[in-house]
Design a protein around this motif. Structure first.
Motif, short mmCIF file in Angstrom:
data_model
loop_
_atom_site.label_atom_id
_atom_site.label_comp_id
_atom_site.label_asym_id
_atom_site.label_seq_id
_atom_site.Cartn_x
_atom_site.Cartn_y
_atom_site.Cartn_z
N ALA A 304 106.00 -12.37 16.89
CA ALA A 304 105.30 -12.20 18.17
C ALA A 304 103.79 -12.06 17.94
O ALA A 304 102.98 -12.56 18.72
CB ALA A 304 105.84 -10.98 18.90
N ALA A 305 103.42 -11.39 16.85
CA ALA A 305 102.01 -11.25 16.51
C ALA A 305 101.39 -12.60 16.17
O ALA A 305 100.24 -12.87 16.51
CB ALA A 305 101.83 -10.26 15.35
N TYR A 306 102.15 -13.47 15.47
CA TYR A 306 101.66 -14.82 15.19
C TYR A 306 101.23 -15.51 16.49
O TYR A 306 100.17 -16.12 16.58
CB TYR A 306 102.75 -15.68 14.55
N GLN A 307 102.11 -15.43 17.49
CA GLN A 307 101.84 -16.11 18.75
C GLN A 307 100.63 -15.51 19.46
O GLN A 307 99.80 -16.23 20.02
CB GLN A 307 103.06 -16.06 19.66
N ASN A 308 100.53 -14.19 19.40
CA ASN A 308 99.42 -13.54 20.09
C ASN A 308 98.07 -13.89 19.47
O ASN A 308 97.09 -14.09 20.18
CB ASN A 308 99.62 -12.02 20.10
N VAL A 309 98.00 -13.95 18.13
CA VAL A 309 96.70 -14.23 17.52
C VAL A 309 96.32 -15.71 17.66
O VAL A 309 95.14 -16.04 17.75
CB VAL A 309 96.64 -13.80 16.04
N SER A 310 97.30 -16.60 17.68
CA SER A 310 96.99 -18.04 17.74
C SER A 310 96.88 -18.56 19.16
O SER A 310 96.24 -19.59 19.40
CB SER A 310 98.05 -18.84 16.97
N GLU A 311 97.52 -17.89 20.12
CA GLU A 311 97.48 -18.33 21.51
C GLU A 311 96.85 -17.29 22.42
O GLU A 311 96.02 -17.61 23.28
CB GLU A 311 98.89 -18.66 21.98
N GLY A 312 97.24 -16.02 22.24
CA GLY A 312 96.73 -14.97 23.11
C GLY A 312 95.23 -14.77 23.00
O GLY A 312 94.53 -14.62 24.01
N LEU A 313 94.71 -14.75 21.76
CA LEU A 313 93.26 -14.57 21.58
C LEU A 313 92.46 -15.69 22.24
O LEU A 313 91.54 -15.42 23.02
CB LEU A 313 92.92 -14.46 20.09
N PRO A 314 92.75 -16.96 21.95
CA PRO A 314 91.99 -18.02 22.61
C PRO A 314 92.11 -18.00 24.12
O PRO A 314 91.13 -18.24 24.84
CB PRO A 314 92.59 -19.31 22.01
N LEU A 315 93.31 -17.71 24.64
CA LEU A 315 93.48 -17.66 26.09
C LEU A 315 92.69 -16.50 26.70
O LEU A 315 92.11 -16.63 27.78
CB LEU A 315 94.96 -17.52 26.44
N PHE A 316 92.65 -15.38 26.01
CA PHE A 316 91.95 -14.22 26.54
C PHE A 316 90.47 -14.53 26.77
O PHE A 316 89.91 -14.22 27.81
CB PHE A 316 92.09 -13.04 25.58
N PHE A 317 89.84 -15.12 25.77
CA PHE A 317 88.40 -15.35 25.86
C PHE A 317 88.03 -16.61 26.64
O PHE A 317 86.87 -16.77 27.02
CB PHE A 317 87.78 -15.41 24.46
N ALA A 318 88.99 -17.49 26.88
CA ALA A 318 88.67 -18.75 27.53
C ALA A 318 88.09 -18.55 28.93
O ALA A 318 87.27 -19.34 29.39
CB ALA A 318 89.92 -19.64 27.61
#
Length: 334
Positions: A304-318
């Motif tokens: 779940a952490a893999y997904q958050n760092v690779s998708e969640g981080l970019p989506l958050f700042f977009a």
């Protein structure tokens, strides 16, 4: 979250486009593709700094590219020894553009490769992908003058190499600590001075009204000033934390608590992936025990952490200023 491929994959496959190409096109980090050009970043950053954006309340959460005055207000109050400088001159903009476009490209490459390698080395690629992405974000908003030593800013301590791995190993024998030098505390401080408050932040900026000057409010209990276990990271209870430390709950009044928690959670997942990458590199018996998942279910949290760092981080700042306002990275609606 990842986009649903089912409604669009067939059309692209019919045109001869491969699945990997589709996944790359739909990856959240692809929204920043223009930022892999240093010339584009240079123009966008110049626009963000000089077109009446500084100090304008674009959102109640991420408000500004910090000025020299703002940075002086928080100087020496953060978690990092590094000195933060405002991006103001053309030379500073040029340096930021060159550095950040390169770091973003590295991040994309690491995330793409992490999707295709074996479990034994996945966390190493996901960790460096997240680190380079945070470099891209943070070095677009401040300049970093290195004071402390280079490094991750995180350190791992294990009581064994993992030959004795069992369901309690992650709870009792694997711990991590945030340092005062290196990358992670720099990320926390750079985000904090730019308006992105987290529970890791040593302070936050506050003003009662738009025309009022900012004041600095110290966090009475920044998150993880001591060693913390992998198990606690994966099972962190925000509500219990705030109940245990009511002064922190009071400190958060006036913030967008949902956004504070979201970014805090994403940074915690960066730490989880760091731990996994360290285990994969230096504690192979423990890492094999985790990915075999026959003695512990902790790998579900790691994935779940893999997904958050690779998708969640970019989506958050977009959708956050200055990346939405100047870089045009907002995800287009279907």
């Amino acid at each position: 979250m990842p986009r649903n491929l089912s409604t669009i994959t067939t059309k692209f496959l019919a045109s001869g486009v491969g699945v990997n190409a589709i996944c790359r096109a739909l990856s959240p980090i692809s929204n920043y593709s223009r930022c892999e050009s240093s010339a584009f970043v240079r123009r966008a950053l110049t626009h963000a700094i000089h077109k009446d954006v500084i100090g304008v309340e674009i959102s109640p959460y991420a408000e500004f590219i910090p000025t020299k005055t703002t940075l002086l207000l928080g100087e020496g109050r953060g978690r990092s020894q590094d000195y933060l400088e405002a991006i103001e001159t053309e030379e500073q903009i040029n340096k930021a553009a060159i550095e950040t476009s390169a770091q973003l490209k590295k991040s994309r490459y690491f995330f793409e490769q992490a999707n295709v390698v074996t479990e034994e080395i996945k966390p190493i690629l996901y960790y460096y992908g997240s680190m380079y992405f945070l470099d891209f974000i943070c070095l677009n908003i401040v300049r970093r003058r290195l004071i402390g030593s280079r490094g991750h800013g995180l350190s791992i301590t294990n009581d064994s190499e993992g030959w004795d791995f069992n369901k309690n190993w992650a709870r009792n024998k694997c711990r991590v600590q945030i340092g005062s030098a290196g990358d992670f505390p720099f990320y926390v401080d750079a985000l904090t001075v730019s308006g992105w408050t987290t529970l890791f932040s040593q302070f936050r900026f506050h003003h009662e009204a738009m025309d009022d000057p900012y004041i600095l409010l110290d966090n009475p209990k920044p998150l993880f000033t001591e060693k913390v276990s992998l198990d606690k990271l994966c099972n962190f209870n925000k509500d219990k934390y705030l109940d245990d430390y009511p002064d922190v709950k009071e400190w958060l009044i006036g913030t967008n608590e949902g956004m504070v928690w979201k970014l805090t959670e994403l940074l915690m997942d960066v730490i989880v992936v760091y731990i996994a990458s360290s285990l994969a590199r230096y504690y192979t018996p423990a890492w094999i025990g985790i990915i075999e998942a026959n003695k512990s279910d902790i790998y579900n949290d790691v994935r779940a952490a893999y997904q958050n760092v690779s998708e969640g981080l970019p989506l958050f700042f977009a959708d956050e200023h200055p990346f939405d306002y100047s870089y045009g990275t907002r995800i287009p609606p279907y």
